[in-house]
Scaffold this motif. Structure first.
Motif, PDB file in Angstrom:
ATOM      1  N   GLU A   9      32.455  17.324  34.207  1.00 53.56           N
ATOM      2  CA  GLU A   9      33.466  16.805  34.783  1.00 53.56           C
ATOM      3  C   GLU A   9      34.511  17.677  35.281  1.00 53.56           C
ATOM      4  OE1 GLU A   9      33.880  13.539  35.796  1.00 53.56           O
ATOM      5  OE2 GLU A   9      31.984  13.387  34.934  1.00 53.56           O
ATOM      6  N   ILE A  10      34.655  18.735  34.424  1.00 53.20           N
ATOM      7  CA  ILE A  10      35.720  19.907  34.598  1.00 53.20           C
ATOM      8  C   ILE A  10      35.009  20.576  35.939  1.00 53.20           C
ATOM      9  CG2 ILE A  10      36.688  22.193  33.916  1.00 53.20           C
ATOM     10  CD1 ILE A  10      36.454  21.042  31.055  1.00 53.20           C
ATOM     11  N   ALA A  11      33.780  21.009  35.782  1.00 54.70           N
ATOM     12  CA  ALA A  11      33.395  21.486  37.078  1.00 54.70           C
ATOM     13  C   ALA A  11      33.349  20.766  38.361  1.00 54.70           C
ATOM     14  CB  ALA A  11      31.854  21.754  36.819  1.00 54.70           C
ATOM     15  N   ASN A  12      33.285  19.336  38.388  1.00 51.94           N
ATOM     16  CA  ASN A  12      33.228  18.224  39.322  1.00 51.94           C
ATOM     17  C   ASN A  12      34.978  18.557  40.068  1.00 51.94           C
ATOM     18  OD1 ASN A  12      30.775  17.676  39.539  1.00 51.94           O
ATOM     19  ND2 ASN A  12      30.992  15.769  38.141  1.00 51.94           N
ATOM     20  N   VAL A  13      35.788  18.441  39.054  1.00 49.76           N
ATOM     21  CA  VAL A  13      37.163  18.292  39.354  1.00 49.76           C
ATOM     22  C   VAL A  13      37.290  19.878  40.301  1.00 49.76           C
ATOM     23  CG1 VAL A  13      39.422  18.391  38.659  1.00 49.76           C
ATOM     24  CG2 VAL A  13      38.035  16.819  37.743  1.00 49.76           C
ATOM     25  N   ILE A  14      36.950  20.867  39.566  1.00 47.74           N
ATOM     26  CA  ILE A  14      37.117  22.300  40.253  1.00 47.74           C
ATOM     27  C   ILE A  14      36.567  22.225  41.658  1.00 47.74           C
ATOM     28  CG2 ILE A  14      36.714  24.892  40.234  1.00 47.74           C
ATOM     29  CD1 ILE A  14      36.965  24.383  36.900  1.00 47.74           C
ATOM     30  N   GLN A  15      35.448  21.752  41.623  1.00 48.26           N
ATOM     31  CA  GLN A  15      34.502  21.881  42.841  1.00 48.26           C
ATOM     32  C   GLN A  15      35.264  20.920  44.134  1.00 48.26           C
ATOM     33  OE1 GLN A  15      32.569  18.786  44.079  1.00 48.26           O
ATOM     34  NE2 GLN A  15      31.284  20.174  45.991  1.00 48.26           N
ATOM     35  N   MET A  16      35.672  19.761  43.456  1.00 49.75           N
ATOM     36  CA  MET A  16      36.312  18.724  44.522  1.00 49.75           C
ATOM     37  C   MET A  16      37.675  19.748  45.015  1.00 49.75           C
ATOM     38  SD  MET A  16      35.220  16.323  45.887  1.00 49.75           S
ATOM     39  CE  MET A  16      33.624  16.209  45.810  1.00 49.75           C
ATOM     40  N   MET A  17      38.700  20.085  44.194  1.00 50.69           N
ATOM     41  CA  MET A  17      39.746  21.065  44.553  1.00 50.69           C
ATOM     42  C   MET A  17      39.245  22.007  45.538  1.00 50.69           C
ATOM     43  SD  MET A  17      41.982  21.047  40.925  1.00 50.69           S
ATOM     44  CE  MET A  17      42.007  22.719  41.127  1.00 50.69           C
ATOM     45  N   PHE A  18      38.394  22.679  45.244  1.00 47.53           N
ATOM     46  CA  PHE A  18      38.067  23.826  46.326  1.00 47.53           C
ATOM     47  C   PHE A  18      37.569  23.097  47.641  1.00 47.53           C
ATOM     48  CE2 PHE A  18      34.278  26.144  48.066  1.00 47.53           C
ATOM     49  CZ  PHE A  18      34.893  27.337  48.457  1.00 47.53           C
ATOM     50  N   VAL A  19      36.965  22.152  47.535  1.00 51.88           N
ATOM     51  CA  VAL A  19      36.354  21.553  48.913  1.00 51.88           C
ATOM     52  C   VAL A  19      37.668  21.160  49.497  1.00 51.88           C
ATOM     53  CG1 VAL A  19      35.040  19.662  49.850  1.00 51.88           C
ATOM     54  CG2 VAL A  19      33.987  21.104  48.295  1.00 51.88           C
ATOM     55  N   GLN A  20      38.779  20.476  48.939  1.00 45.20           N
ATOM     56  CA  GLN A  20      39.792  19.843  49.665  1.00 45.20           C
ATOM     57  C   GLN A  20      40.543  21.199  50.214  1.00 45.20           C
ATOM     58  OE1 GLN A  20      41.530  17.080  46.960  1.00 45.20           O
ATOM     59  NE2 GLN A  20      40.096  15.527  47.662  1.00 45.20           N
ATOM     60  N   ARG A  21      40.596  22.034  49.503  1.00 45.65           N
ATOM     61  CA  ARG A  21      41.398  23.389  50.181  1.00 45.65           C
ATOM     62  C   ARG A  21      40.882  24.036  51.193  1.00 45.65           C
ATOM     63  NH1 ARG A  21      44.419  26.061  44.734  1.00 45.65           N
ATOM     64  NH2 ARG A  21      45.971  24.378  44.607  1.00 45.65           N
ATOM     65  N   ALA A  22      39.608  24.275  51.252  1.00 47.96           N
ATOM     66  CA  ALA A  22      38.751  25.113  51.761  1.00 47.96           C
ATOM     67  C   ALA A  22      38.284  24.290  53.338  1.00 47.96           C
ATOM     68  CB  ALA A  22      37.620  25.826  51.368  1.00 47.96           C
ATOM     69  N   THR A  23      38.382  22.814  53.417  1.00 46.93           N
ATOM     70  CA  THR A  23      38.150  22.297  54.428  1.00 46.93           C
ATOM     71  C   THR A  23      39.138  21.878  55.096  1.00 46.93           C
ATOM     72  OG1 THR A  23      36.268  21.633  53.014  1.00 46.93           O
ATOM     73  CG2 THR A  23      36.631  20.263  55.052  1.00 46.93           C
ATOM     74  N   LYS A  24      39.117  21.905  56.585  1.00 50.52           N
ATOM     75  CA  LYS A  24      40.072  21.377  57.465  1.00 50.52           C
ATOM     76  C   LYS A  24      39.776  19.746  57.274  1.00 50.52           C
ATOM     77  CE  LYS A  24      39.118  24.573  61.099  1.00 50.52           C
ATOM     78  NZ  LYS A  24      38.362  24.813  62.288  1.00 50.52           N
ATOM     79  N   GLN A  25      41.061  19.011  57.338  1.00 52.17           N
ATOM     80  CA  GLN A  25      41.406  17.830  56.980  1.00 52.17           C
ATOM     81  C   GLN A  25      40.236  16.608  57.957  1.00 52.17           C
ATOM     82  OE1 GLN A  25      43.371  16.765  54.812  1.00 52.17           O
ATOM     83  NE2 GLN A  25      42.908  14.662  55.218  1.00 52.17           N
ATOM     84  N   ASN A  26      39.970  16.991  59.264  1.00 49.89           N
ATOM     85  CA  ASN A  26      39.294  16.261  60.119  1.00 49.89           C
ATOM     86  C   ASN A  26      37.687  16.472  59.879  1.00 49.89           C
ATOM     87  OD1 ASN A  26      38.926  18.805  61.007  1.00 49.89           O
ATOM     88  ND2 ASN A  26      38.639  18.231  63.092  1.00 49.89           N
ATOM     89  N   MET A  27      37.290  17.433  58.941  1.00 50.90           N
ATOM     90  CA  MET A  27      35.868  17.682  58.563  1.00 50.90           C
ATOM     91  C   MET A  27      35.688  17.301  57.013  1.00 50.90           C
ATOM     92  SD  MET A  27      34.487  18.880  61.077  1.00 50.90           S
ATOM     93  CE  MET A  27      32.967  19.426  60.442  1.00 50.90           C
ATOM     94  N   LEU A  28      36.658  16.734  56.315  1.00 52.55           N
ATOM     95  CA  LEU A  28      36.662  16.540  54.778  1.00 52.55           C
ATOM     96  C   LEU A  28      35.308  15.701  54.657  1.00 52.55           C
ATOM     97  CD1 LEU A  28      37.883  17.562  52.359  1.00 52.55           C
ATOM     98  CD2 LEU A  28      39.643  15.933  52.415  1.00 52.55           C
ATOM     99  N   GLY A  29      35.412  14.419  55.236  1.00 56.78           N
ATOM    100  CA  GLY A  29      34.536  13.395  55.072  1.00 56.78           C
ATOM    101  C   GLY A  29      32.908  14.059  55.025  1.00 56.78           C
ATOM    102  N   LYS A  30      32.758  14.866  56.205  1.00 54.71           N
ATOM    103  CA  LYS A  30      31.490  15.525  56.458  1.00 54.71           C
ATOM    104  C   LYS A  30      31.070  16.408  55.464  1.00 54.71           C
ATOM    105  CE  LYS A  30      31.810  14.793  61.459  1.00 54.71           C
ATOM    106  NZ  LYS A  30      31.604  15.718  62.642  1.00 54.71           N
TER     107      LYS A  30
END
Length: 87
Positions: A9-30
């Protein structure tokens, strides 16, 4: 199940935070869909492989867990690389 579940669960939260910070808003769903697809594909493969290794090498659980960690890290790097390739 306690410690591995909490660690996951901790790894999933860290991964989601990384993805949200590293991804442009219009590409987040993809990007999230791609990450989820890779994780879903890895589950049955991992279960089958892990089950075989545990039955075959019962006395070497430390090595099996270590190799599982190395493989998980490799998959994480693969997903990270692919996320950076999406334009």
């Amino acid at each position: 199940m306690g410690l591995p579940a909490i660690t996951l669960e901790i790894a999933n939260v860290i991964q989601m935070m990384f993805v949200q910070r590293a991804t442009k808003q219009n590409m987040l769903g993809k990007v999230k869909a791609f990450s989820t697809a890779i994780a879903t594909i890895c589950v049955p493969v991992g279960k089958r492989l892990y089950g075989y290794l545990v039955e075959r090498f019962t006395g070497h659980m430390g090595g099996i867990v270590f190799l599982s960690g190395v493989f998980t890290f490799g998959v994480s790097l693969f997903v990270r690389w692919n996320v950076r390739q999406i334009k």
